[in-house]
Enzyme design. Structure first.
Site, PDB file in Angstrom:
ATOM      1  CE1 TYR A   1       3.751   5.080   0.636  1.00  5.61           C
ATOM      2  CE2 TYR A   1       4.501   4.389   2.575  1.00  5.61           C
ATOM      3  CZ  TYR A   1       4.567   4.415   1.379  1.00  5.61           C
ATOM      4  OH  TYR A   1       5.518   3.444   0.581  1.00  5.61           O
ATOM      5  CB  CYS A   2      -2.861   5.511  -0.141  1.00  3.92           C
ATOM      6  SG  CYS A   2      -3.587   6.891   0.200  1.00  3.92           S
ATOM      7  CD1 TRP A   3      -1.705   9.755  -5.966  1.00  4.64           C
ATOM      8  CD2 TRP A   3       0.084   8.493  -6.097  1.00  4.64           C
ATOM      9  NE1 TRP A   3      -0.953  10.308  -6.801  1.00  4.64           N
ATOM     10  CE2 TRP A   3       0.309   9.553  -7.004  1.00  4.64           C
ATOM     11  CE3 TRP A   3       1.176   7.586  -6.061  1.00  4.64           C
ATOM     12  CZ2 TRP A   3       1.467   9.857  -7.880  1.00  4.64           C
ATOM     13  CZ3 TRP A   3       2.387   7.976  -6.947  1.00  4.64           C
ATOM     14  CH2 TRP A   3       2.293   8.991  -7.823  1.00  4.64           C
TER      15      TRP A   3
ATOM     16  CE1 TYR B   1       7.036   7.346  -3.494  1.00  7.50           C
ATOM     17  CE2 TYR B   1       5.598   8.498  -5.423  1.00  7.50           C
ATOM     18  CZ  TYR B   1       6.908   7.938  -4.753  1.00  7.50           C
ATOM     19  OH  TYR B   1       7.760   8.039  -5.807  1.00  7.50           O
TER      20      TYR B   1
END
Length: 359
Positions: A94-96, A123
Site C-alpha cells: 500500500y501507499c497513500w 493508507y
C-alpha cells in the site's frame, strides 16, 4: 495485479506474508498499518523534489525523474530486504491512496511472479477504518476500570491480570507514557494517529463479549488524547478500586520512577511545570529536594499534597458503580498475584461478564 478492498482485521492481515508500506520514511513514521515494513519507492528528499518539480516545473520531467528513482529504489529492495523471498511470497502493498507508488512496486512483483495485492485506497482506507471505530461508533467492549490514587499499583496489577488471562488494555503502554508530569519514557510518544492505530489494533484483538480491564486515566496521556468512543465508554464503566498505604505507594513510585534521580535536570523541568496553585515556597522546597536527591521525601510530598487532592477532586465528580475494592499492602509479586485473584473473582461475579453493554 490484484487491487482490492480487504478485511483489515488482525486475522485477515495475518494471511499475508508481509505488509509493505512503500510511502516515504516520514509518512511511515507518522503512522502505518500494524506490522508493516517500510520499503519506500521514494525517500523523503526524492518525494519532495519530484513533487516540487511536478507543481512548479514540468510535469513530464517530474514523471520521468520519479520513474527513474522508483525503479532504482525497487531494485535496491529486491536485492536487499526481499532477496530471500521465494516464489510463494504473497505481500499486501500500500501507499497513500493505493495509486502510483504501490502500483509501481506491484507491477514489478507481478513480473517476478509474486501474487501481490494492492490495498485499494491505500493508507487512507486504514485511517478511515480507525477513525470510524474510535470517533464515530460506540465502543462495543465491556470496560472495567482499575482506579486508585497515584502509586497504588494500577499498572502492575493490570499486567498481573493480563498474565492470568484476563482481557486488558494498557493505555500507558500504547501511548508510551506513564500519564503524569513525570511520565515521559525514552524514545518519546507515538503520533496521535499512530497511538490510535495501536489502540484500534489492540481493541480489535479483544472479545467484546468478555470484560476488558483498563486503568483509569484522564482524557490525555502525556500529549496523546483518548479518542471519543473510548473516553465515552470509560466514563460509564464500573470500577474496581485499589487502596494501598502511603508508605507502600511511596516505595512503589520511587522504584517505578527510579530514573528520576539519574536526571536532575529533567526532574527540575517537570517540577517547573507543576500547577500554579501550589505556593512558591512549596515548589521551591520540592525543587530543592530534587536537587539534593531526596527522592523519597519528594515523592511523599507530591503524593499527599498534589496527586491525592487531585484524585479526590476527580473522584467527587464521578458517578460510576463500584464492583469492589482491592487492598494492596505492598507491591511484591505475591501481593499483586493475590490482588489479581481478588479482582478476577470480582470480574467473574460482575453482571458485565457475558451480558450486553449498556445502551
Amino acid at each position: 495485479m490484484i487491487r482490492r478492498t480487504i478485511d483489515l482485521t488482525p486475522g485477515a492481515r495475518d494471511g499475508f506474508d508481509a505488509i509493505i508500506d512503500v510511502r516515504s520514511p516520514a509518512e511511515f513514521a507518522l503512522d502505518h498499518l500494524p506490522g508493516a515494513v517500510n520499503l519506500p519507492v521514494l525517500d523523503d528528499a526524492q518525494r519532495a523534489a519530484v513533487g516540487t518539480e511536478y507543481v512548479q516545473g514540468s510535469k513530464f520531467l517530474a514523471r520521468r525523474t520519479g520513474a527513474a528513482l522508483v525503479a532504482r529504489n525497487i531494485a535496491a529492495h529486491l536485492e536487499g530486504a526481499l532477496v530471500d523471498r521465494d516464489g510463494s511470497f504473497q505481500p499486501l502493498v500500500y501507499c497513500w491512496r493505493g495509486g502510483q507508488r504501490s502500483g509501481a512496486m506491484v507491477t514489478v512483483m507481478d513480473q517476478i511472479g509474486w501474487p501481490a495485492t494492492v490495498l485499494d485506497g491505500g493508507y487512507q482506507t486504514w485511517r478511515r477504518q480507525v477513525a470510524a471505530a474510535l470517533y464515530d461508533t460506540p465502543l462495543p467492549h465491556r470496560l472495567v476500570l482499575l482506579d486508585g490514587p497515584t502509586g497504588s499499583g494500577k499498572t502492575a496489577l493490570l499486567t498481573t491480570l493480563a498474565a492470568r488471562g484476563v482481557q486488558s488494555l494498557d493505555l500507558e503502554a500504547l501511548a508510551a507514557h506513564r500519564g503524569s508530569l513525570f511520565g515521559a519514557l525514552p524514545g518519546g510518544q507515538p503520533s496521535q494517529k499512530a497511538f490510535e492505530t495501536r489502540l484500534y489494533d489492540a481493541l480489535s484483538r479483544l472479545d467484546p463479549a468478555r470484560p476488558v480491564v483498563v486503568e483509569a486515566e484522564s482524557s490525555r496521556i502525556g500529549a496523546r488524547v483518548l479518542p471519543p468512543s473510548l473516553w465515552a465508554a470509560m466514563a460509564v464503566a464500573p470500577v474496581i478500586e485499589i487502596d494501598a498505604p502511603v508508605e507502600a505507594r511511596v516505595a512503589w513510585t520511587v522504584a517505578t520512577y527510579g530514573g528520576m534521580a539519574a536526571d536532575p535536570a529533567a526532574l527540575d523541568r517537570a517540577l517547573s511545570r507543576m500547577p500554579r496553585h501550589h505556593a512558591r515556597a512549596t515548589l521551591a522546597e520540592w525543587r530543592a529536594m530534587a536537587a539534593r536527591g531526596d527522592i523519597p521525601s519528594l515523592v511523599r510530598d507530591l503524593l499527599t499534597a498534589h496527586y491525592d487532592p487531585a484524585y479526590g477532586r476527580t473522584g467527587a465528580g464521578r458517578d460510576r458503580p463500584v464492583i469492589g475494592r482491592i487492598a494492596l499492602s505492598a507491591h511484591t509479586p505475591d501481593d499483586l498475584d493475590r490482588a489479581a485473584a481478588g479482582a478476577g473473582r470480582l470480574l467473574e461475579g460482575s453482571p458485565l461478564d457475558g451480558t450486553a453493554p449498556p445502551a
